[in-house]
Design a protein around this motif. Structure first.
Motif, PDB file in Angstrom:
ATOM      1  N   ARG A 188       4.757  -4.828   3.947  1.00  0.00           N
ATOM      2  CA  ARG A 188       5.313  -3.477   3.847  1.00  0.00           C
ATOM      3  C   ARG A 188       6.212  -3.349   2.623  1.00  0.00           C
ATOM      4  N   ALA A 189       7.024  -4.388   2.349  1.00  0.00           N
ATOM      5  CA  ALA A 189       7.922  -4.333   1.191  1.00  0.00           C
ATOM      6  C   ALA A 189       7.135  -4.187  -0.097  1.00  0.00           C
ATOM      7  N   ARG A 190       6.010  -4.852  -0.187  1.00  0.00           N
ATOM      8  CA  ARG A 190       5.206  -4.764  -1.408  1.00  0.00           C
ATOM      9  C   ARG A 190       4.483  -3.422  -1.523  1.00  0.00           C
ATOM     10  N   LEU A 191       4.035  -2.922  -0.396  1.00  0.00           N
ATOM     11  CA  LEU A 191       3.352  -1.632  -0.421  1.00  0.00           C
ATOM     12  C   LEU A 191       4.332  -0.492  -0.698  1.00  0.00           C
ATOM     13  N   ASP A 192       5.600  -0.679  -0.325  1.00  0.00           N
ATOM     14  CA  ASP A 192       6.624   0.347  -0.555  1.00  0.00           C
ATOM     15  C   ASP A 192       7.257   0.240  -1.936  1.00  0.00           C
ATOM     16  N   ALA A 193       6.927  -0.815  -2.672  1.00  0.00           N
ATOM     17  CA  ALA A 193       7.539  -1.033  -3.985  1.00  0.00           C
ATOM     18  C   ALA A 193       7.171   0.109  -4.934  1.00  0.00           C
ATOM     19  N   PRO A 194       8.056   0.407  -5.924  1.00  0.00           N
ATOM     20  CA  PRO A 194       7.781   1.504  -6.872  1.00  0.00           C
ATOM     21  C   PRO A 194       6.449   1.353  -7.586  1.00  0.00           C
ATOM     22  N   ILE A 195       6.097   0.100  -7.936  1.00  0.00           N
ATOM     23  CA  ILE A 195       4.810  -0.130  -8.603  1.00  0.00           C
ATOM     24  C   ILE A 195       3.974  -0.994  -7.657  1.00  0.00           C
ATOM     25  N   ALA A 196       3.399  -0.367  -6.671  1.00  0.00           N
ATOM     26  CA  ALA A 196       2.655  -1.102  -5.660  1.00  0.00           C
ATOM     27  C   ALA A 196       1.159  -1.064  -5.950  1.00  0.00           C
ATOM     28  N   THR A 197       0.500  -2.188  -5.742  1.00  0.00           N
ATOM     29  CA  THR A 197      -0.957  -2.209  -5.829  1.00  0.00           C
ATOM     30  C   THR A 197      -1.510  -1.894  -4.449  1.00  0.00           C
ATOM     31  N   GLU A 198      -2.789  -1.535  -4.384  1.00  0.00           N
ATOM     32  CA  GLU A 198      -3.380  -1.262  -3.085  1.00  0.00           C
ATOM     33  C   GLU A 198      -3.451  -2.554  -2.273  1.00  0.00           C
ATOM     34  N   TYR A 199      -3.439  -2.406  -0.976  1.00  0.00           N
ATOM     35  CA  TYR A 199      -3.454  -3.581  -0.108  1.00  0.00           C
ATOM     36  C   TYR A 199      -4.722  -4.411  -0.382  1.00  0.00           C
ATOM     37  N   ALA A 200      -4.543  -5.734  -0.477  1.00  0.00           N
ATOM     38  CA  ALA A 200      -5.625  -6.699  -0.739  1.00  0.00           C
ATOM     39  C   ALA A 200      -6.051  -6.714  -2.200  1.00  0.00           C
ATOM     40  N   GLY A 201      -5.426  -5.909  -3.031  1.00  0.00           N
ATOM     41  CA  GLY A 201      -5.739  -5.934  -4.453  1.00  0.00           C
ATOM     42  C   GLY A 201      -4.992  -7.065  -5.142  1.00  0.00           C
ATOM     43  N   ALA A 202      -5.664  -7.752  -6.053  1.00  0.00           N
ATOM     44  CA  ALA A 202      -5.026  -8.877  -6.751  1.00  0.00           C
ATOM     45  C   ALA A 202      -4.059  -8.350  -7.805  1.00  0.00           C
ATOM     46  N   PRO A 203      -2.895  -8.969  -7.945  1.00  0.00           N
ATOM     47  CA  PRO A 203      -1.956  -8.568  -9.009  1.00  0.00           C
ATOM     48  C   PRO A 203      -2.593  -8.752 -10.383  1.00  0.00           C
TER      49      PRO A 203
END
Length: 233
Positions: A188-203
């Motif tokens: 959730r913290a990563r999905l809520d981040a200002p620059i979030a990638t879609e879930y399961a997407g590689a950085p």
């Protein structure tokens, strides 16, 4: 096109084009013959069957990878170029990644690549066994890294063949996956981040980062094995 005017090279190159566009499931001798302007029986004069053709096509695309000159670059640069070239080749031909689970590949194109890989690690000071392990480890890393892209291509084709809108189906699934992920604090913290990638997407730059870390580890192990035991105490 009559069988006596067809060549194996024409057949293999056309098969690669068809595989790139339609994937493994889209390759059949009748469709290939239609592209070549020949009947399917004419193709069989040059290749045994579909399995034989896939092995020939795979070996052809291995030849697309540029082999760096070890007289002009250091082994790390050469290893990076080889791995990057392999990754690019797999990305251009996602059917080859899928085929690894069903076919045994061999041929001059693949042998040429494998031979140069060993030469790269030997140039870096790896002995025979260590060079074998290093080459196999990097290959496995590249193959695993490109698997997601290949799977997405295959999934999109399968959904489309079944009459579904692939883009909508994938988006709907990702929405559901994101809803589940939001129940877990780190996700959730990563999905809520200002620059979030879609879930399961590689950085971004995951491949470059992973390859650099992997080569760092191989280099450190090689250096440690070359250091006398007394100096490591």
């Amino acid at each position: 096109m009559p069988r006596d005017t067809l060549t194996r090279e024409q057949i293999v190159q056309t098969a690669i084009q068809l595989l790139d566009e339609e994937g493994l499931d889209g390759l059949n001798m009748r469709g290939l013959g239609k592209r070549l302007g020949a009947v399917a029986t004419a193709v069989y004069w040059h290749v045994k069957n579909k399995d034989d053709l896939i092995v020939l096509a795979a070996d052809q695309v291995w030849g697309e990878i540029e082999l760096p000159d070890l007289a002009t670059v250091d082994w790390r640069s050469a290893a990076t170029r080889m791995a990057t070239g392999l990754h690019a080749m797999f990305s251009r031909h996602p059917w080859l990644v899928q085929a690894f689970g069903s076919y045994l590949f061999y041929g001059e194109g693949k042998a040429r690549y494998d031979e140069h890989c060993l030469a790269v690690y030997e140039a870096g000071g790896f002995d025979d066994a260590a060079a074998d392990r290093a080459a196999a480890t990097v290959f496995t890393f590249v193959l695993g890294n490109v698997l997601g892209t290949s799977a997405m291509v295959s999934l999109t084709r399968r959904l489309s063949r079944n009459g579904k809108n692939a883009e909508e189906a994938i988006a709907d699934t990702m929405t559901k996956a994101t809803e589940v992920a939001m129940r877990f604090p780190r996700l959730r913290a990563r999905l809520d981040a200002p620059i979030a990638t879609e879930y399961a997407g590689a950085p971004e730059q995951t491949f470059e980062y992973g390859l650099r870390v992997l080569l760092d580890g191989l280099e450190a192990e090689r250096a440690a094995s070359a250091t006398p035991a007394a100096e490591r105490v």
